[in-house]
Design a protein around this motif. Sequence first.
Motif, mmCIF file in Angstrom:
data_model
loop_
_atom_site.group_PDB
_atom_site.id
_atom_site.type_symbol
_atom_site.label_atom_id
_atom_site.label_comp_id
_atom_site.label_asym_id
_atom_site.label_seq_id
_atom_site.Cartn_x
_atom_site.Cartn_y
_atom_site.Cartn_z
ATOM 1 N N MET A 72 1.056 -1.067 -0.026
ATOM 2 C CA MET A 72 0.046 -0.048 -0.012
ATOM 3 C C MET A 72 0.913 1.195 -0.045
ATOM 4 N N PHE A 73 1.887 1.418 0.875
ATOM 5 C CA PHE A 73 2.936 2.417 0.895
ATOM 6 C C PHE A 73 3.410 2.644 -0.337
ATOM 7 N N GLN A 74 4.016 1.677 -1.144
ATOM 8 C CA GLN A 74 4.531 2.002 -2.383
ATOM 9 C C GLN A 74 3.510 2.749 -3.450
ATOM 10 N N HIS A 75 1.932 2.859 -3.109
ATOM 11 C CA HIS A 75 1.121 3.397 -4.168
ATOM 12 C C HIS A 75 0.640 4.871 -3.558
ATOM 13 N N ILE A 76 1.077 5.081 -2.377
ATOM 14 C CA ILE A 76 0.680 6.300 -1.869
ATOM 15 C C ILE A 76 1.738 7.443 -2.292
ATOM 16 N N PRO A 77 1.057 8.308 -2.983
ATOM 17 C CA PRO A 77 1.990 9.599 -3.174
ATOM 18 C C PRO A 77 2.840 10.390 -2.043
ATOM 19 N N LEU A 78 3.970 10.577 -2.098
ATOM 20 C CA LEU A 78 4.523 11.313 -0.959
ATOM 21 C C LEU A 78 3.808 12.513 -0.391
ATOM 22 N N GLU A 79 3.284 13.201 -1.213
ATOM 23 C CA GLU A 79 2.465 14.388 -0.524
ATOM 24 C C GLU A 79 1.264 14.016 0.367
ATOM 25 N N SER A 80 0.834 12.785 0.243
ATOM 26 C CA SER A 80 -0.452 12.366 1.031
ATOM 27 C C SER A 80 -0.068 11.652 2.323
ATOM 28 N N HIS A 81 1.380 11.695 2.715
ATOM 29 C CA HIS A 81 1.750 11.033 3.941
ATOM 30 C C HIS A 81 1.300 11.968 4.922
ATOM 31 N N SER A 82 1.155 13.352 4.969
ATOM 32 C CA SER A 82 0.940 13.884 6.063
ATOM 33 C C SER A 82 -0.321 14.780 6.072
ATOM 34 N N TRP A 83 -1.103 14.478 4.912
ATOM 35 C CA TRP A 83 -2.159 15.009 4.724
ATOM 36 C C TRP A 83 -3.505 14.337 5.139
ATOM 37 N N ARG A 84 -4.473 14.811 5.929
ATOM 38 C CA ARG A 84 -5.967 14.159 6.047
ATOM 39 C C ARG A 84 -6.968 14.670 5.301
ATOM 40 N N SER A 85 -7.519 13.739 4.736
ATOM 41 C CA SER A 85 -8.671 14.099 3.643
ATOM 42 C C SER A 85 -9.780 15.232 4.706
ATOM 43 N N GLU A 86 -10.631 15.703 3.631
ATOM 44 C CA GLU A 86 -11.511 16.550 4.261
ATOM 45 C C GLU A 86 -12.776 15.718 4.764
#
Length: 125
Positions: A72-86
Amino acid sequence: MKDLTEEDKIGAIDLTLFLLRSLPMQDDEVRSIHLPVIFAAITEDLLHEINNDPSKAAEASVRNCLALQEEMFQHIPLESHSWRSELNAALQTSASSLSSLAFAYAFYGLESTANSIGTVKYLIL
């Protein structure tokens, strides 16, 4: 929902791994929102279960779950690691105080009970 056997857990994780590895992951929403939310919820649930019963760390389903998280981690863009969805307006004010698992429940509109960590628990542990 009934408790799954160790074999059922491994089968569910293996199927999820197969899907992640086989299907193209081109949908930005899935990669940027859903995978990070699910990844964080699984991480928290694993930590909770292993802290409650350290012997679970040796189970094959936990090893497979860690392989799933790596994929899963390999598919997550780097900018998403510290962002919580609205979240919807009702949850936005408490989003910063929610745990990852509670956030996932709120985000997907799932109910959590005191006796069960939830759907993630039945899939993973």
